[in-house]
Design an enzyme around this catalytic site. Structure first.
Site, PDB file in Angstrom:
ATOM      1  CG  ASP A 200      64.784 -35.770   1.860  1.00  0.00           C
ATOM      2  OD1 ASP A 200      63.842 -35.910   1.053  1.00  0.00           O
ATOM      3  OD2 ASP A 200      65.224 -34.653   2.182  1.00  0.00           O
ATOM      4  CG  HIS A 228      60.679 -37.076   3.478  1.00  0.00           C
ATOM      5  ND1 HIS A 228      61.250 -35.850   3.207  1.00  0.00           N
ATOM      6  CD2 HIS A 228      60.739 -37.235   4.830  1.00  0.00           C
ATOM      7  CE1 HIS A 228      61.649 -35.301   4.347  1.00  0.00           C
ATOM      8  NE2 HIS A 228      61.356 -36.126   5.337  1.00  0.00           N
TER       9      HIS A 228
END
Length: 354
Positions: A200, A228
């Site tokens: 993430d 991310h």
């Protein structure tokens, strides 16, 4: 072994540390949740692993929700918690392993399986964080390797004087909700010379819930792999100010430099400086997106004084400025940009000074 580690920490004098060391082939310490006392540190020696036990009930905080999709997703204790303490840290060249991909012996699925179930059902998984720092000051992470977190790796909330230096985070790209470092309503933060690969946000900065702004943070000479990207948001309602990035390399990261929000929790973001950033194989190299999710609410983004300087992008990529939910046009400055000829631009309600 949890009780032994906790007892050693509780009996440790202020300013001292408990050291976990290997003894020949004995290099593994299995533990459930432990709490760091005031002024005490934990050293995990080279070749030594502190590993979370793979049992959901061990981490339950009394709600009986840990390891389920019930409730608000906050039903588990962290493996290591700093709460209202000063002057402590976690050091050493050893590892902290959350066993996120291992089958839980009381649930017959892994923490990461649970996260995927939550995604498909639009629910929240109750899974433990590796490290939780809450309302604390002068906390340090140095050299330690964090891996396979069930959920976020290290979260710093309402804390100040945080130093993260020369650490590694190494978790697979498909491990959902495994943020690397999250800073929430915190200030006076330095993250330097660290290498972060995860599933993430590699780093996320947030400020919401009436807990105060996030301010005065420096991120120096870091490397990102999978993840991310470097994110501000999506919760910025209480304000994010004075963020300085200098020397960041991203390879294969989904997103690069991202500011995100929506109508539910947007606020002011200003005095953000990105310098000397190199990105390769990054799908979206620069993003300012005020419609990150289609959530309801009445807040609007006020993002300005965002500077991009000496940014180099290799490979096909996108630059997105979406000010649809902004109180005024987004304001950004771009200087010394080294971009491929085929880079794709998507600009709405944004003023860019070049």
């Amino acid at each position: 072994m949890t009780d032994d580690i906790q007892k050693a920490l509780n009996n440790c004098s202020v300013g001292k540390a408990v050291k976990l060391s290997n003894n020949g082939s004995m290099n593994l310490f299995l533990s459930g949740p432990i709490t760091m006392p005031n002024g005490v540190s934990l050293i995990i020696d080279k070749g030594t692993v502190l590993r979370a036990v793979n049992n959901a009930n061990t981490f339950d905080n009394g709600s009986k929700n840990c390891g389920t999709l019930n409730g608000d997703g906050k039903g588990c204790k962290a493996l290591i918690t700093f709460y209202h303490v000063s002057n402590g840290g976690i050091y050493g060249k050893g590892e902290i392993d959350g066993q996120g991909g291992q089958i839980l012996n009381d649930k017959m699925l892994s923490w990461w399986d649970l996260a995927q179930q939550a995604k498909s059902g639009s629910q929240n998984q109750n899974a433990p964080r590796l490290i939780q720092v809450e309302s604390s000051e002068n906390i340090k992470l140095y050299q330690i390797t964090l891996k396979n977190a069930p959920k976020f790796h290290a979260v710093f909330s309402r804390s100040s004087g945080i130093t993260v230096w020369n650490i590694k985070i190494n978790t697979p790209a498909n491990a959902r909700n495994t943020d690397g470092l999250d800073f929430m309503s915190s200030n006076n933060v330095t993250v330097a010379s660290s290498n972060i690969s995860t599933g993430d946000d590699n780093i996320a900065i947030k400020a919401s819930g009436g807990n105060g702004s996030s301010t005065d943070m420096s991120f120096l000479n870091n490397i990102f792999g999978s993840g991310h990207g470097f994110s501000i948001g999506s919760e910025t309602k209480d304000g994010v100010y004075n963020i300085y990035v200098n020397g960041l390399t991203m390879k294969g990261t989904d997103n690069g430099l991202r500011i995100k929000g929506d109508r539910s929790q947007s606020g002011e973001v200003s005095n953000i400086q990105y310098n000397n950033v190199n990105m390769s194989n990054v799908k979206n190299s620069i993003i300012m997106d005020t419609v990150y999710e289609n959530k309801s609410g009445s807040t609007k983004a006020n993002w300005h004084d965002v500077v991009y300087n000496e940014i180099t992008v290799f490979g096909q990529s996108n630059i997105i400025f979406n000010g649809t939910n902004a109180i005024a046009p987004l304001k950004a400055t771009m200087t010394n940009m080294h971009l491929p000829d085929n880079i794709m631009w998507n600009i709405k309600n944004t003023n860019i000074n070049k």
